[in-house]
Design an enzyme around this catalytic site. Structure first.
Site, PDB file in Angstrom:
ATOM      1  N   ARG A  37     -28.134 -50.304  24.634  1.00  0.00           N
ATOM      2  CA  ARG A  37     -27.732 -51.116  23.521  1.00  0.00           C
ATOM      3  C   ARG A  37     -26.418 -51.676  24.159  1.00  0.00           C
ATOM      4  NH1 ARG A  37     -28.423 -47.504  18.145  1.00  0.00           N
ATOM      5  NH2 ARG A  37     -30.617 -48.015  17.870  1.00  0.00           N
ATOM      6  N   LYS A 199     -45.952 -38.273  12.084  1.00  0.00           N
ATOM      7  CA  LYS A 199     -46.347 -38.031  10.740  1.00  0.00           C
ATOM      8  C   LYS A 199     -46.785 -39.258   9.957  1.00  0.00           C
ATOM      9  CE  LYS A 199     -43.652 -33.917   9.784  1.00  0.00           C
ATOM     10  NZ  LYS A 199     -42.098 -33.543   9.085  1.00  0.00           N
ATOM     11  N   GLY A 356     -37.668 -45.549  17.218  1.00  0.00           N
ATOM     12  CA  GLY A 356     -37.675 -44.297  17.482  1.00  0.00           C
ATOM     13  C   GLY A 356     -38.160 -44.123  19.045  1.00  0.00           C
ATOM     14  N   GLY A 379     -34.600 -47.271  13.273  1.00  0.00           N
ATOM     15  CA  GLY A 379     -35.046 -47.352  11.713  1.00  0.00           C
ATOM     16  C   GLY A 379     -35.033 -48.576  11.299  1.00  0.00           C
TER      17      GLY A 379
HETATM   18  C1  3PG Z   1     -29.421 -46.104  14.956  1.00  0.00           C
HETATM   19  O1  3PG Z   1     -29.301 -45.597  15.858  1.00  0.00           O
HETATM   20  O2  3PG Z   1     -30.916 -46.317  14.585  1.00  0.00           O
HETATM   21  C2  3PG Z   1     -28.701 -47.217  14.175  1.00  0.00           C
HETATM   22  O3  3PG Z   1     -27.309 -47.102  14.932  1.00  0.00           O
HETATM   23  C3  3PG Z   1     -28.147 -46.784  12.761  1.00  0.00           C
HETATM   24  O4  3PG Z   1     -27.708 -45.294  12.580  1.00  0.00           O
HETATM   25  P1  3PG Z   1     -28.029 -44.551  11.558  1.00  0.00           P
HETATM   26  O5  3PG Z   1     -29.348 -44.007  11.329  1.00  0.00           O
HETATM   27  O6  3PG Z   1     -27.145 -43.419  11.408  1.00  0.00           O
HETATM   28  O7  3PG Z   1     -27.560 -45.540  10.310  1.00  0.00           O
HETATM   29 MG    MG Z   2     -31.237 -43.945  12.824  1.00  0.00          MG
END
Ligand code: 3PG
Ligand code: MG
Length: 401
Positions: A37, A199, A356, A379
């Site tokens: 990142r 899942k 993920g 996410g």
């Molecule tokens: C992540 O790593 O998915 C993003 O930086 C968002 O983080 P968070 O899920 O804690 O909002």
């Molecule tokens: Mg996250």
């Protein structure tokens, strides 16, 4: 295609640019274990610096829930960020708002970079609080959001701030949005989605959206067991969400109506335990022993998926097909990923992956570099696959109106 301003539209020389990045990187004992990142944030910072902007970097780190948690300080990130910028100096500010931040920002010359302390040390960040956003806005003349992976959070530095200053997408945000649009909004068909992971329950909206958009949906991982179980196949002691059977059948019906082919495993790699090198064998999916578990998709299914992949021009991938962290149950994920990489290299396939475990699985397979695009988002990538509007993207679009 999303409409938003980019760095091309900003006149940044001598101006303070508040740059929202996602520096929420994996760390162990104060050391960054994966700099992806940071590396992918560097081009925007570098471009802005070369154009003479005064860059004020903002990010969250972890989930401190509005409190100052020392282990979640962004201070240890200043060095790796500086390294990713070829040794450019990065000055750290002990807070992201108020005098501590203002003092550091005032010292910046053209082309210099400041890094603010964790935004989430203030509850106003996650609350999308307007007063907090105004305090951030004091630190900049322009706002750039380069954090696609945080775009699913309606937080102050992502959403409210975009309404207070002239706003644009950074290069990483721009690249993410352009590649994702290419893969699902106006793709070259046929389109195949490969979805794995444990899942069904966490990916319901995603599956529902995908069957409406893609021509083929390959289901692997633990969630394949849930589908097989729903179709009356005995899957032994495999992980399976028995209470999702009805939902799985509904998704299968929805796919039929939308003319989307669902491809489930016809054979499996089974073992009595999930351990590295555990004694295992290939069985037909109809013959999974009652005392054993499906830990990977079997070779006949892999061959079938690879063949079908050959018909496709666009691939969207989320989630591993088996327990790839525990060899040999990484075989299916590796084989399908390698086939996709080969087709991509040959110019026959546009391949986009994210979310993920997916990046880890592709790195493990040694092919992350060969995909057309690998998203930095977890996410946010999933919510995008669900067809949802991401607040951070919507804010940039609104700012461009
Ligand atoms: C992540 O790593 O998915 C993003 O930086 C968002 O983080 P968070 O899920 O804690 O909002
Ligand atoms: Mg996250």
């Amino acid at each position: 295609m999303a409409r938003f301003r980019t760095l091309d539209d900003l006149d940044v020389k001598g101006r303070r640019v508040l740059l929202r990045a996602d520096l929420n990187v994996p760390m162990r004992e104060g050391r960054v274990t994966d700099t992806t990142r940071i590396d992918r944030s560097a081009p925007s910072i570098d471009e802005l610096a070369r154009k003479g902007a005064r860059i004020v970097l903002m990010s969250h780190f972890g989930r401190p829930k509005g409190r100052r948690v020392p282990e979640m300080s962004l201070a240890p990130l200043a060095k790796p960020v500086a390294a990713a910028l070829g040794g450019r100096r990065v000055v750290f500010a002990e807070d992201c708002i108020g005098p501590a931040a203002l003092d550091v920002v005032r010292t910046l010359g053209d082309g210099e970079v400041a890094l603010l302390e964790n935004l989430r040390f203030h509850a106003g960040e996650e609350a999308n609080d307007s007063a907090f956003a105004h305090e951030l806005a004091e630190l900049g003349d322009l706002y750039v959001n380069d954090a696609f992976s945080t775009a699913h959070r309606a937080h102050a530095s992502v959403e409210a701030l975009a309404r207070l200053l002239p706003a644009a997408a950074g290069r990483l945000m721009q690249a993410e949005l352009e590649h994702l649009a290419e893969a699902l909004e106006a793709p070259t068909r046929p389109v195949v989605a490969v979805v794995g992971g444990a899942k069904v329950s966490t990916k319901l909206d995603l599956l529902g959206n995908l069957v409406e958009r893609v021509d083929m949906l390959v289901i692997g991982g633990g969630m394949a067991n849930t589908f097989l179980n729903a179709l009356g196949v005995a899957i032994g002691r495999s992980i399976c969400e028995h209470d999702m059977a009805e939902t799985a059948r509904r998704i299968i019906e929805q796919a039929k109506a939308a003319h989307c082919d669902i491809i489930l495993p016809t054979d499996a790699q089974v073992a009595a335990a999930l351990e590295p090198g555990a004694p295992n064998r290939t069985v037909s999916i109809k013959e999974v022993p009652a005392e054993e578990m499906v830990l990977d998709v079997g070779p006949a299914s892999v061959a079938h998926v690879v063949r079908r992949l050959g018909e496709c021009r666009t691939l969207v991938w989320n989630g591993p097909l088996g327990c790839f962290e525990v060899p040999p149950f990484d075989a299916a994920t590796n084989a399908v990923a390698q086939a996709a990489a080969e087709q991509t290299r040959a110019g026959r396939l546009l391949s986009v992956a994210g979310g993920g475990d997916t990046v880890a699985a592709l790195l493990h397979a040694g092919v992350a570099e060969d995909f057309s695009y690998v998203s930095t988002a977890g996410g946010a990538f999933l919510e995008w696959l669900e067809g949802k509007t991401l607040p951070g993207v919507a804010a940039l679009e609104a700012a461009a109106d």
